[in-house]
Design a protein around this motif. Sequence first.
Motif, mmCIF file in Angstrom:
data_model
loop_
_atom_site.group_PDB
_atom_site.id
_atom_site.type_symbol
_atom_site.label_atom_id
_atom_site.label_comp_id
_atom_site.label_asym_id
_atom_site.label_seq_id
_atom_site.Cartn_x
_atom_site.Cartn_y
_atom_site.Cartn_z
ATOM 1 N N GLU A 1 9.076 5.406 -12.164
ATOM 2 C CA GLU A 1 9.335 6.448 -11.154
ATOM 3 C C GLU A 1 8.289 6.648 -10.584
ATOM 4 O O GLU A 1 7.084 6.945 -10.832
ATOM 5 C CB GLU A 1 9.877 7.879 -11.981
ATOM 6 N N ALA A 2 8.399 6.970 -8.985
ATOM 7 C CA ALA A 2 7.385 7.082 -8.173
ATOM 8 C C ALA A 2 7.647 8.491 -7.322
ATOM 9 O O ALA A 2 8.645 8.731 -7.120
ATOM 10 C CB ALA A 2 7.437 5.750 -7.161
ATOM 11 N N LEU A 3 6.535 9.368 -7.207
ATOM 12 C CA LEU A 3 6.624 10.260 -6.636
ATOM 13 C C LEU A 3 5.419 10.562 -5.485
ATOM 14 O O LEU A 3 4.267 10.079 -5.811
ATOM 15 C CB LEU A 3 6.163 11.596 -7.701
ATOM 16 N N VAL A 4 5.641 10.819 -4.235
ATOM 17 C CA VAL A 4 4.800 11.194 -3.283
ATOM 18 C C VAL A 4 4.611 12.594 -2.924
ATOM 19 O O VAL A 4 5.871 13.362 -2.637
ATOM 20 C CB VAL A 4 5.278 10.287 -1.956
ATOM 21 N N LEU B 1 8.170 1.738 -1.964
ATOM 22 C CA LEU B 1 7.219 0.780 -2.128
ATOM 23 C C LEU B 1 6.560 0.961 -3.637
ATOM 24 O O LEU B 1 6.187 0.011 -4.280
ATOM 25 C CB LEU B 1 6.222 0.703 -1.012
ATOM 26 N N GLY B 2 6.357 2.362 -3.855
ATOM 27 C CA GLY B 2 5.618 2.716 -5.187
ATOM 28 C C GLY B 2 6.650 2.154 -6.358
ATOM 29 O O GLY B 2 6.157 1.363 -7.407
ATOM 30 N N ALA B 3 7.752 2.355 -6.273
ATOM 31 C CA ALA B 3 8.595 1.993 -7.106
ATOM 32 C C ALA B 3 8.879 0.434 -7.252
ATOM 33 O O ALA B 3 9.268 -0.113 -8.698
ATOM 34 C CB ALA B 3 10.022 2.653 -7.319
ATOM 35 N N CYS B 4 8.887 -0.217 -6.252
ATOM 36 C CA CYS B 4 8.962 -1.668 -6.325
ATOM 37 C C CYS B 4 7.828 -2.296 -6.788
ATOM 38 O O CYS B 4 7.890 -3.187 -7.603
ATOM 39 C CB CYS B 4 9.257 -2.090 -4.693
ATOM 40 N N ALA B 5 6.509 -1.889 -6.457
ATOM 41 C CA ALA B 5 5.310 -2.260 -6.970
ATOM 42 C C ALA B 5 5.360 -2.170 -8.528
ATOM 43 O O ALA B 5 4.933 -3.064 -9.298
ATOM 44 C CB ALA B 5 4.178 -1.573 -6.409
ATOM 45 N N ALA B 6 5.743 -1.062 -8.984
ATOM 46 C CA ALA B 6 5.816 -0.781 -10.530
ATOM 47 C C ALA B 6 6.568 -1.622 -11.215
ATOM 48 O O ALA B 6 6.601 -2.127 -12.354
ATOM 49 C CB ALA B 6 6.178 0.738 -10.372
ATOM 50 N N LEU B 7 7.770 -1.925 -10.686
ATOM 51 C CA LEU B 7 8.730 -2.964 -11.087
ATOM 52 C C LEU B 7 8.261 -4.421 -11.136
ATOM 53 O O LEU B 7 8.340 -4.898 -12.240
ATOM 54 C CB LEU B 7 10.220 -2.957 -10.409
ATOM 55 N N THR C 1 2.633 15.603 -0.294
ATOM 56 C CA THR C 1 2.064 15.814 0.901
ATOM 57 C C THR C 1 0.596 15.997 0.621
ATOM 58 O O THR C 1 0.139 15.923 -0.427
ATOM 59 C CB THR C 1 2.488 17.214 1.500
ATOM 60 N N PRO C 2 -0.554 15.955 1.880
ATOM 61 C CA PRO C 2 -1.703 16.250 1.318
ATOM 62 C C PRO C 2 -1.922 17.604 0.701
ATOM 63 O O PRO C 2 -2.915 17.948 0.198
ATOM 64 C CB PRO C 2 -2.203 16.212 3.059
ATOM 65 N N ALA C 3 -0.919 18.459 1.107
ATOM 66 C CA ALA C 3 -1.011 20.180 0.455
ATOM 67 C C ALA C 3 -0.807 19.981 -1.244
ATOM 68 O O ALA C 3 -0.948 20.921 -1.847
ATOM 69 C CB ALA C 3 -0.563 20.907 1.303
ATOM 70 N N GLY C 4 -0.364 18.657 -1.503
ATOM 71 C CA GLY C 4 0.202 18.679 -2.936
ATOM 72 C C GLY C 4 1.756 18.871 -3.244
ATOM 73 O O GLY C 4 2.100 18.941 -4.198
ATOM 74 N N GLU C 5 2.470 19.294 -1.895
ATOM 75 C CA GLU C 5 4.031 19.503 -2.325
ATOM 76 C C GLU C 5 4.888 18.203 -2.473
ATOM 77 O O GLU C 5 4.442 17.206 -1.947
ATOM 78 C CB GLU C 5 4.627 20.229 -1.138
ATOM 79 N N PRO C 6 5.845 18.121 -3.649
ATOM 80 C CA PRO C 6 6.413 16.999 -3.595
ATOM 81 C C PRO C 6 7.556 16.598 -2.545
ATOM 82 O O PRO C 6 8.246 17.490 -2.038
ATOM 83 C CB PRO C 6 7.219 17.299 -4.975
ATOM 84 N N ALA C 7 7.230 15.437 -1.886
ATOM 85 C CA ALA C 7 7.846 15.231 -0.691
ATOM 86 C C ALA C 7 8.946 13.889 -0.689
ATOM 87 O O ALA C 7 10.140 13.924 -0.142
ATOM 88 C CB ALA C 7 6.926 14.632 0.442
ATOM 89 N N ALA C 8 8.855 13.086 -1.603
ATOM 90 C CA ALA C 8 9.483 11.786 -1.771
ATOM 91 C C ALA C 8 9.674 11.325 -3.359
ATOM 92 O O ALA C 8 8.372 11.522 -3.766
ATOM 93 C CB ALA C 8 9.549 10.882 -0.795
ATOM 94 N N ALA C 9 10.758 10.775 -3.688
ATOM 95 C CA ALA C 9 10.761 10.307 -5.084
ATOM 96 C C ALA C 9 11.728 8.898 -5.196
ATOM 97 O O ALA C 9 12.681 8.788 -4.532
ATOM 98 C CB ALA C 9 11.164 11.344 -6.155
ATOM 99 N N SER D 1 1.176 -1.221 -0.042
ATOM 100 C CA SER D 1 0.094 -0.057 -0.085
ATOM 101 C C SER D 1 0.915 1.157 -0.042
ATOM 102 O O SER D 1 1.704 1.325 0.989
ATOM 103 C CB SER D 1 -0.834 0.026 1.262
ATOM 104 N N SER D 2 0.534 2.173 -0.836
ATOM 105 C CA SER D 2 1.507 3.389 -1.102
ATOM 106 C C SER D 2 0.707 4.532 -1.492
ATOM 107 O O SER D 2 -0.187 4.265 -2.360
ATOM 108 C CB SER D 2 2.653 2.996 -2.140
ATOM 109 N N ARG D 3 1.211 5.690 -1.106
ATOM 110 C CA ARG D 3 0.520 7.104 -1.655
ATOM 111 C C ARG D 3 1.403 7.333 -2.844
ATOM 112 O O ARG D 3 1.085 8.455 -3.316
ATOM 113 C CB ARG D 3 1.067 8.112 -0.740
#
Length: 267
Positions: free
Chosen positions: A171-174, A218-224, A176-184, A125-127
Motif C-alpha cells: 500500500e502506498a499513501l501520499v 507509481l509508489g504501489a507499482c514500484a513496491a510490486l 500533502t506538504p502539510a501532512g494531510e492524506p491526499a491519495a492512496a 520518482s514518487s512522494r
Amino acid sequence: MVSLARLRLNPAETGPALRALCAWTPVDVPGGGLHPGDVGWHLRFEDAGVFLWIDDEVPVAVGFLDSSVLRVTAAPGADLVALAADAEELLESGNAASDGLAIPGWEPEPGESWLALSWTPRPVSSRAESVDEADAADRVLVQRAAFAKSTFTVERWHTMKRSPAGGLAVEALVRTPAGEPAAAATGWFAGEGRCGLLEPVGTHPDHRGHGYGRDAVLGACAALVDRGASAVAVVAMSTNVAAVALYRSAGFTVVREHRDWVRARQA
C-alpha cells in the motif's frame, strides 16, 4: 468423465484458492475475471465468500459474486463448458452477469466496457510512502473520501490484512506538504515473475490536480516490482475518463477491452 464440484470457502479457507490464482496469473495483464488481488480486496469483509471449483480434488477455477456479477478465473486447460453450466446454475437466483467466463447462449453486455491497462517496470520518482498500522486511519480516510459509497473502515482494513491474502498487499499513501492524506493505492503481488494488480486507487477530492494520485500509483507499482512483479495491471471503466487519464499519466497503456457476459434478452 468430469467430476466437477463447487466449494464455498469462508475467508480463513481461501488459501488454496489464492495459491491457484497466483499460479494462473500470467506475466502480463490477465484476460478478465480474477487476480489474487481481487480476492484480497474482497476479503476486507468478514463474511466474504469465495468459490473454488475442483475436478478430482484439483483446483480448476476460482470466483466470487461481486454484487450481480460472478467474477471467475479458470485454470489453463479447464473444461470451460462444464464450468459455464455450473456458473449459469449459480446465477439463476437473480444474478445477471459473468466476468471472465463466457456462458453459451449469453452475450457481451452492451454499452459500458472495461479497459485493462498495463505498466512495464521502470525507474520512478514518487512522494508515496508505505502504509503500516499507524497509517491505517489515513488510508481509510482517503478511500472513503474518494468513493462516495465506500464502506471501508479501519476494522475492515485489519480484516483484509489478517486474511490469507494480507501478505500479498502493498500500500502506498501520499500526503500533502502539510501532512494531510491526499491519495492512496493498494497493489497486490501474485508471485515473482507474474503480473501485479492495483485495486483500489483513490485521491481525496480536496487534493486533486496536484499529482498525488499519480504518485500513489507509481509508489504501489514500484513496491510490486521490488517484490518481483513482472508488470502491473489495472482495470478501469471505459467511461471513467479521469481514472484512465491518471493511469496513462503514470505510464500505463491500454492492452485489452472486455465486457461482462449477460443473459440474452428475450425477443
